[in-house]
Design a protein around this motif. Structure first.
Motif, PDB file in Angstrom:
ATOM      1  N   LYS A 125       0.767  14.008 -11.498  1.00 15.68           N
ATOM      2  CA  LYS A 125      -0.672  13.336 -12.647  1.00 15.68           C
ATOM      3  C   LYS A 125      -1.236  14.572 -13.177  1.00 15.68           C
ATOM      4  O   LYS A 125      -1.862  15.578 -12.041  1.00 15.68           O
ATOM      5  CB  LYS A 125      -1.130  12.079 -12.605  1.00 15.68           C
ATOM      6  CG  LYS A 125      -0.264  10.928 -13.106  1.00 15.68           C
ATOM      7  CD  LYS A 125      -0.695   9.770 -12.453  1.00 15.68           C
ATOM      8  CE  LYS A 125      -0.181   8.171 -12.814  1.00 15.68           C
ATOM      9  NZ  LYS A 125      -0.711   7.049 -12.566  1.00 15.68           N
ATOM     10  N   ALA A 183       2.798   1.755  -3.745  1.00 18.13           N
ATOM     11  CA  ALA A 183       1.865   1.937  -4.056  1.00 18.13           C
ATOM     12  C   ALA A 183       1.253   3.452  -4.465  1.00 18.13           C
ATOM     13  O   ALA A 183       0.979   4.115  -5.385  1.00 18.13           O
ATOM     14  CB  ALA A 183       0.758   1.126  -4.416  1.00 18.13           C
ATOM     15  N   GLU A 186       0.843  -1.588  -0.209  1.00 21.59           N
ATOM     16  CA  GLU A 186      -0.289  -0.142  -0.125  1.00 21.59           C
ATOM     17  C   GLU A 186       0.740   1.333  -0.278  1.00 21.59           C
ATOM     18  O   GLU A 186       0.774   1.960  -0.965  1.00 21.59           O
ATOM     19  CB  GLU A 186      -0.928   0.427   1.065  1.00 21.59           C
ATOM     20  CG  GLU A 186      -2.190  -1.027   1.328  1.00 21.59           C
ATOM     21  CD  GLU A 186      -2.451  -1.193   2.708  1.00 21.59           C
ATOM     22  OE1 GLU A 186      -2.751   0.215   3.708  1.00 21.59           O
ATOM     23  OE2 GLU A 186      -3.577  -2.038   3.055  1.00 21.59           O
ATOM     24  N   TRP A 223       2.329   6.950  -3.034  1.00 20.96           N
ATOM     25  CA  TRP A 223       3.213   7.717  -3.313  1.00 20.96           C
ATOM     26  C   TRP A 223       3.196   7.482  -5.428  1.00 20.96           C
ATOM     27  O   TRP A 223       3.068   8.728  -5.918  1.00 20.96           O
ATOM     28  CB  TRP A 223       4.455   8.422  -2.234  1.00 20.96           C
ATOM     29  CG  TRP A 223       5.226   9.468  -2.959  1.00 20.96           C
ATOM     30  CD1 TRP A 223       5.936   9.430  -3.601  1.00 20.96           C
ATOM     31  CD2 TRP A 223       4.467  10.226  -2.320  1.00 20.96           C
ATOM     32  NE1 TRP A 223       6.372  10.015  -3.708  1.00 20.96           N
ATOM     33  CE2 TRP A 223       5.228  10.886  -2.923  1.00 20.96           C
ATOM     34  CE3 TRP A 223       3.478  10.469  -2.005  1.00 20.96           C
ATOM     35  CZ2 TRP A 223       5.727  12.778  -2.625  1.00 20.96           C
ATOM     36  CZ3 TRP A 223       3.418  12.284  -1.891  1.00 20.96           C
ATOM     37  CH2 TRP A 223       4.115  13.304  -2.091  1.00 20.96           C
ATOM     38  N   PRO A 224       3.650   6.584  -5.901  1.00 22.03           N
ATOM     39  CA  PRO A 224       3.857   6.795  -7.021  1.00 22.03           C
ATOM     40  C   PRO A 224       3.485   7.170  -7.790  1.00 22.03           C
ATOM     41  O   PRO A 224       3.576   7.257  -9.154  1.00 22.03           O
ATOM     42  CB  PRO A 224       4.811   5.642  -7.573  1.00 22.03           C
ATOM     43  CG  PRO A 224       5.434   4.886  -5.868  1.00 22.03           C
ATOM     44  CD  PRO A 224       4.312   5.045  -5.092  1.00 22.03           C
ATOM     45  N   GLU A 225       1.751   6.559  -7.479  1.00 23.75           N
ATOM     46  CA  GLU A 225       0.711   6.031  -8.198  1.00 23.75           C
ATOM     47  C   GLU A 225       0.049   8.249  -8.921  1.00 23.75           C
ATOM     48  O   GLU A 225      -0.799   8.246  -9.507  1.00 23.75           O
ATOM     49  CB  GLU A 225      -0.514   5.545  -7.914  1.00 23.75           C
ATOM     50  CG  GLU A 225      -0.260   4.164  -7.670  1.00 23.75           C
ATOM     51  CD  GLU A 225      -1.469   3.507  -7.334  1.00 23.75           C
ATOM     52  OE1 GLU A 225      -2.406   4.024  -6.308  1.00 23.75           O
ATOM     53  OE2 GLU A 225      -1.223   2.307  -7.194  1.00 23.75           O
ATOM     54  N   GLN A 226       0.659   8.915  -7.997  1.00 17.49           N
ATOM     55  CA  GLN A 226       0.230  10.047  -7.582  1.00 17.49           C
ATOM     56  C   GLN A 226       1.159  11.024  -9.070  1.00 17.49           C
ATOM     57  O   GLN A 226       1.190  12.332  -9.395  1.00 17.49           O
ATOM     58  CB  GLN A 226       0.372  11.017  -6.545  1.00 17.49           C
ATOM     59  CG  GLN A 226      -0.369  10.516  -5.935  1.00 17.49           C
ATOM     60  CD  GLN A 226       0.212  10.948  -3.986  1.00 17.49           C
ATOM     61  OE1 GLN A 226      -0.134  12.278  -4.661  1.00 17.49           O
ATOM     62  NE2 GLN A 226       0.051   9.872  -3.177  1.00 17.49           N
ATOM     63  N   TRP A 227       1.967  10.147  -9.868  1.00 15.49           N
ATOM     64  CA  TRP A 227       2.914  10.545 -10.699  1.00 15.49           C
ATOM     65  C   TRP A 227       3.192  10.662 -11.743  1.00 15.49           C
ATOM     66  O   TRP A 227       2.818   8.985 -12.154  1.00 15.49           O
ATOM     67  CB  TRP A 227       4.336  10.610  -9.975  1.00 15.49           C
ATOM     68  CG  TRP A 227       4.521  11.269  -8.821  1.00 15.49           C
ATOM     69  CD1 TRP A 227       4.492  11.006  -6.958  1.00 15.49           C
ATOM     70  CD2 TRP A 227       4.803  13.248  -8.289  1.00 15.49           C
ATOM     71  NE1 TRP A 227       4.508  11.494  -6.372  1.00 15.49           N
ATOM     72  CE2 TRP A 227       4.210  12.730  -7.148  1.00 15.49           C
ATOM     73  CE3 TRP A 227       4.839  14.094  -8.624  1.00 15.49           C
ATOM     74  CZ2 TRP A 227       5.345  13.874  -6.169  1.00 15.49           C
ATOM     75  CZ3 TRP A 227       4.886  14.809  -8.483  1.00 15.49           C
ATOM     76  CH2 TRP A 227       4.374  15.354  -6.846  1.00 15.49           C
ATOM     77  N   ASP A 228       3.389  11.101 -12.893  1.00 13.51           N
ATOM     78  CA  ASP A 228       4.010  10.532 -14.289  1.00 13.51           C
ATOM     79  C   ASP A 228       5.310  10.125 -13.968  1.00 13.51           C
ATOM     80  O   ASP A 228       6.508  11.797 -13.340  1.00 13.51           O
ATOM     81  CB  ASP A 228       4.115  10.872 -15.318  1.00 13.51           C
ATOM     82  CG  ASP A 228       2.372  11.237 -15.338  1.00 13.51           C
ATOM     83  OD1 ASP A 228       2.270   9.897 -15.565  1.00 13.51           O
ATOM     84  OD2 ASP A 228       1.758  12.434 -15.783  1.00 13.51           O
ATOM     85  N   TYR A 278       7.993   8.883 -12.499  1.00  9.76           N
ATOM     86  CA  TYR A 278       8.456   8.764 -11.195  1.00  9.76           C
ATOM     87  C   TYR A 278       9.391   8.182 -10.859  1.00  9.76           C
ATOM     88  O   TYR A 278      10.105   7.076 -11.548  1.00  9.76           O
ATOM     89  CB  TYR A 278       7.826   8.234 -10.043  1.00  9.76           C
ATOM     90  CG  TYR A 278       8.364   7.946  -9.192  1.00  9.76           C
ATOM     91  CD1 TYR A 278       7.676   8.789  -7.851  1.00  9.76           C
ATOM     92  CD2 TYR A 278       8.561   6.679  -8.202  1.00  9.76           C
ATOM     93  CE1 TYR A 278       8.129   9.255  -6.136  1.00  9.76           C
ATOM     94  CE2 TYR A 278       9.368   6.784  -6.709  1.00  9.76           C
ATOM     95  CZ  TYR A 278       8.758   8.391  -5.937  1.00  9.76           C
ATOM     96  OH  TYR A 278       9.032   8.175  -4.633  1.00  9.76           O
TER      97      TYR A 278
END
Length: 132
Positions: free
Chosen positions: A91, A57, A54, A59-64, A66
């Motif tokens: 993102k 997943a 969790e 933090w990196p999901e908020q970025w392109d 990364y």
């Protein structure tokens, strides 16, 4: 023991960078506690291997684009402090961001049992009884 802990941390980060979560979990205690900085979205304690997934997943999901790289590893006795540099593009916003994240990793039975993240060097070093 502390040099062994440094090697465990290096191996865990290397496995993460390769996308080898099975190897990461061999180095992480099944009852690990993950603490993210309070300023992070959805910051709350996470537990166990599922908690690691969790935290990884969220933090990196908020970025392109990364990227995370290790800048420094400090042997702090019973803990290991890791200075990292991250960069990415938000993102939706497209804003380029670069920053440092500090990790403090504690151990139990030669496995990572505590993973705390900090946005500032001072906070990470204070957490292990050191100063800048």
């Amino acid at each position: 023991m502390s040099q062994e802990n440094v090697e465990i941390v290096r191996a865990a980060f290397d496995a993460y960078f390769r996308g080898d979560m099975e190897s990461v979990f061999r180095l992480v205690d099944p009852e690990i506690v993950v603490m993210q900085p309070p300023e992070m979205p959805d910051a709350m304690p996470r537990h166990g291997h599922a908690g690691v997934m969790e935290a990884i997943a969220v933090w990196p999901e908020q970025w392109d684009d990364y990227q995370l790289e290790i800048v420094q590893i400090v042997d702090a006795g019973d803990n290991v402090v890791v200075r990292t540099h991250q960069r990415g593009r938000g993102k939706g916003s497209g804003v380029e961001v670069e920053d440092e994240i500090w990790f403090v990793l504690g151990f139990r039975d030669e496995r990572i049992a505590e993973w705390r993240m900090f946005g500032a060097e001072r906070e990470a070093l204070e957490a292990v009884g050191l100063s800048e």
